[in-house]
Scaffold this motif. Structure first.
Motif, PDB file in Angstrom:
ATOM      1  N   ALA A 194       5.898   5.958   6.170  1.00 24.27           N
ATOM      2  CA  ALA A 194       7.269   5.802   5.668  1.00 24.27           C
ATOM      3  C   ALA A 194       7.934   4.579   6.294  1.00 24.27           C
ATOM      4  O   ALA A 194       8.576   3.774   5.597  1.00 24.27           O
ATOM      5  N   MET A 195       7.770   4.426   7.599  1.00 15.91           N
ATOM      6  CA  MET A 195       8.358   3.271   8.277  1.00 15.91           C
ATOM      7  C   MET A 195       7.671   1.978   7.853  1.00 15.91           C
ATOM      8  O   MET A 195       8.305   0.924   7.748  1.00 15.91           O
ATOM      9  N   GLY A 196       6.371   2.063   7.571  1.00 14.35           N
ATOM     10  CA  GLY A 196       5.627   0.884   7.140  1.00 14.35           C
ATOM     11  C   GLY A 196       6.122   0.334   5.815  1.00 14.35           C
ATOM     12  O   GLY A 196       6.195  -0.888   5.621  1.00 14.35           O
ATOM     13  N   VAL A 197       6.469   1.224   4.892  1.00 13.28           N
ATOM     14  CA  VAL A 197       6.988   0.775   3.595  1.00 13.28           C
ATOM     15  C   VAL A 197       8.291   0.005   3.784  1.00 13.28           C
ATOM     16  O   VAL A 197       8.527  -1.020   3.132  1.00 13.28           O
ATOM     17  N   LEU A 198       9.139   0.480   4.683  1.00 14.43           N
ATOM     18  CA  LEU A 198      10.401  -0.228   4.940  1.00 14.43           C
ATOM     19  C   LEU A 198      10.157  -1.589   5.581  1.00 14.43           C
ATOM     20  O   LEU A 198      10.927  -2.534   5.363  1.00 14.43           O
ATOM     21  N   GLU A 199       9.082  -1.710   6.361  1.00 14.29           N
ATOM     22  CA  GLU A 199       8.714  -3.017   6.919  1.00 14.29           C
ATOM     23  C   GLU A 199       8.360  -3.984   5.790  1.00 14.29           C
ATOM     24  O   GLU A 199       8.761  -5.147   5.797  1.00 14.29           O
ATOM     25  N   VAL A 200       7.598  -3.490   4.826  1.00 12.24           N
ATOM     26  CA  VAL A 200       7.219  -4.323   3.683  1.00 12.24           C
ATOM     27  C   VAL A 200       8.465  -4.736   2.901  1.00 12.24           C
ATOM     28  O   VAL A 200       8.619  -5.895   2.496  1.00 12.24           O
ATOM     29  N   ASN A 201       9.366  -3.787   2.692  1.00 12.89           N
ATOM     30  CA  ASN A 201      10.597  -4.082   1.965  1.00 12.89           C
ATOM     31  C   ASN A 201      11.429  -5.134   2.696  1.00 12.89           C
ATOM     32  O   ASN A 201      11.945  -6.078   2.083  1.00 12.89           O
ATOM     33  N   SER A 207      10.449  -7.436   4.618  1.00  9.61           N
ATOM     34  CA  SER A 207       9.801  -8.753   4.615  1.00  9.61           C
ATOM     35  C   SER A 207       9.646  -9.309   3.197  1.00  9.61           C
ATOM     36  O   SER A 207       8.841 -10.208   2.960  1.00  9.61           O
ATOM     37  N   MET A 208      10.423  -8.739   2.266  1.00  7.31           N
ATOM     38  CA  MET A 208      10.439  -9.179   0.867  1.00  7.31           C
ATOM     39  C   MET A 208       9.127  -8.905   0.152  1.00  7.31           C
ATOM     40  O   MET A 208       8.745  -9.604  -0.788  1.00  7.31           O
ATOM     41  N   GLY A 209       8.421  -7.865   0.588  1.00  8.79           N
ATOM     42  CA  GLY A 209       7.189  -7.474  -0.079  1.00  8.79           C
ATOM     43  C   GLY A 209       7.472  -6.583  -1.277  1.00  8.79           C
ATOM     44  O   GLY A 209       8.625  -6.226  -1.559  1.00  8.79           O
ATOM     45  N   LEU A 210       6.422  -6.203  -1.982  1.00 12.55           N
ATOM     46  CA  LEU A 210       6.553  -5.380  -3.182  1.00 12.55           C
ATOM     47  C   LEU A 210       6.533  -3.903  -2.811  1.00 12.55           C
ATOM     48  O   LEU A 210       5.597  -3.427  -2.167  1.00 12.55           O
ATOM     49  N   ILE A 211       7.573  -3.183  -3.210  1.00 14.77           N
ATOM     50  CA  ILE A 211       7.647  -1.737  -2.980  1.00 14.77           C
ATOM     51  C   ILE A 211       8.082  -1.055  -4.278  1.00 14.77           C
ATOM     52  O   ILE A 211       8.502  -1.718  -5.225  1.00 14.77           O
ATOM     53  N   VAL A 212       7.960   0.260  -4.312  1.00 13.85           N
ATOM     54  CA  VAL A 212       8.456   1.036  -5.451  1.00 13.85           C
ATOM     55  C   VAL A 212       9.718   1.761  -5.001  1.00 13.85           C
ATOM     56  O   VAL A 212       9.683   2.532  -4.037  1.00 13.85           O
ATOM     57  N   ALA A 213      10.819   1.490  -5.654  1.00 13.83           N
ATOM     58  CA  ALA A 213      12.091   2.119  -5.297  1.00 13.83           C
ATOM     59  C   ALA A 213      12.106   3.545  -5.832  1.00 13.83           C
ATOM     60  O   ALA A 213      12.475   3.792  -6.971  1.00 13.83           O
ATOM     61  N   GLY A 237      10.288   4.660   1.530  1.00 12.77           N
ATOM     62  CA  GLY A 237       9.162   5.049   2.369  1.00 12.77           C
ATOM     63  C   GLY A 237       8.861   6.534   2.384  1.00 12.77           C
ATOM     64  O   GLY A 237       7.744   6.945   2.720  1.00 12.77           O
ATOM     65  N   VAL A 238       9.839   7.349   2.027  1.00 10.13           N
ATOM     66  CA  VAL A 238       9.700   8.802   2.191  1.00 10.13           C
ATOM     67  C   VAL A 238       8.591   9.387   1.322  1.00 10.13           C
ATOM     68  O   VAL A 238       7.666  10.041   1.824  1.00 10.13           O
ATOM     69  N   LEU A 239       8.682   9.176   0.021  1.00 14.65           N
ATOM     70  CA  LEU A 239       7.722   9.792  -0.904  1.00 14.65           C
ATOM     71  C   LEU A 239       6.290   9.306  -0.677  1.00 14.65           C
ATOM     72  O   LEU A 239       5.379  10.131  -0.515  1.00 14.65           O
ATOM     73  N   PRO A 240       6.033   7.996  -0.643  1.00  9.24           N
ATOM     74  CA  PRO A 240       4.652   7.562  -0.393  1.00  9.24           C
ATOM     75  C   PRO A 240       4.167   7.937   0.998  1.00  9.24           C
ATOM     76  O   PRO A 240       2.983   8.238   1.185  1.00  9.24           O
ATOM     77  N   GLY A 241       5.079   7.927   1.966  1.00  6.15           N
ATOM     78  CA  GLY A 241       4.682   8.307   3.322  1.00  6.15           C
ATOM     79  C   GLY A 241       4.134   9.716   3.374  1.00  6.15           C
ATOM     80  O   GLY A 241       3.066   9.974   3.946  1.00  6.15           O
ATOM     81  N   VAL A 242       4.846  10.635   2.737  1.00  6.09           N
ATOM     82  CA  VAL A 242       4.436  12.039   2.732  1.00  6.09           C
ATOM     83  C   VAL A 242       3.168  12.241   1.899  1.00  6.09           C
ATOM     84  O   VAL A 242       2.210  12.888   2.340  1.00  6.09           O
ATOM     85  N   LEU A 243       3.148  11.682   0.694  1.00  6.03           N
ATOM     86  CA  LEU A 243       2.026  11.948  -0.207  1.00  6.03           C
ATOM     87  C   LEU A 243       0.726  11.288   0.251  1.00  6.03           C
ATOM     88  O   LEU A 243      -0.351  11.884   0.147  1.00  6.03           O
TER      89      LEU A 243
END
Length: 217
Positions: free
Chosen positions: A19-26, A28-34, A42-48
């Protein structure tokens, strides 16, 4: 966690890290799914991702869980809000946590009623959480709140699967979240004028960040 000294066990530790890793990507202007927002992405992908790795669920099972999460997110978006500027962080991370809790409950063969109970519990646990990004950036305290949202989802699903019912129905929990969000002052709804953003250290960090940008320009 890598040293084998996790307090919360491998599932929760992985969910927190992812979950925290996804926010790091966000950040740094990386591609994430809102899902449902960038600030709570980060919550949903982190858990799943964590639960798939730890329990070996198939991709087909994960797809069904995502449909479940999407339904919960749709209901919250339609009947309330997922925007921090409108409802505070309870609307962003709270909604994401509810989505993850329901999806997790379905993965472990919970009934539809259990799924809704898990989602309601996740929302109620984060009710009143404000949105106070330091310097107006979706970084702190957002990143750690995604970790909290992931942990909350796991706990809420565990409670629902144990047979403990939520006293307040899901629809009413969504309505309560909206009403609480409307009562939050503007300073606590993504304006960076209150909460952690308005602390002395938060203000120093804000000045440092934007002073650096001015110097670069």
């Amino acid at each position: 966690r890598l040293a084998g000294k996790s307090i919360s066990g491998p599932l929760t530790a992985k969910a927190i890290a992812y979950a925290m890793g996804v926010l790091e990507v966000n950040a740094s202007m990386g591609l994430i799914v809102a899902a449902p927002t960038a600030g709570s992405s980060g919550v949903l992908p982190g858990v799943l991702l964590a639960v798939q790795e730890e329990h070996g669920f198939s991709d087909a099972e994960m797809e069904k869980a995502l449909f479940n999460a999407g339904a919960i997110g749709y209901i919250i978006s339609r009947n309330a809000t997922v925007a921090g500027a409108e409802g505070g962080c309870q609307a962003e991370v709270g909604a994401a946590s509810a989505m993850a809790a329901s999806a997790l409950t379905e993965l472990f063969s919970g009934t539809p009623q259990m799924c809704l109970g898990a989602a309601a519990n996740a929302l109620s646990n984060l009710l009143g959480l404000v949105c106070d990004p330091i310097a107006g950036l979706v970084e702190a305290p957002c990143q750690k709140r995604n970790a909290i949202g992931a942990s909350n989802a796991i706990i809420s699903a565990e409670i629902a699967l144990s047979g403990v019912e939520n006293l307040i129905p899901f629809d009413e929990a969504v309505s309560a979240m909206l009403q609480v969000g409307r009562r939050l002052p503007p300073e606590l709804r993504e304006t960076a004028l209150g909460g952690m953003a308005a602390t002395p250290t938060g203000c120093v960090l804000c000045k440092r960040i934007y002073r650096g940008q001015d110097e670069e320009e």
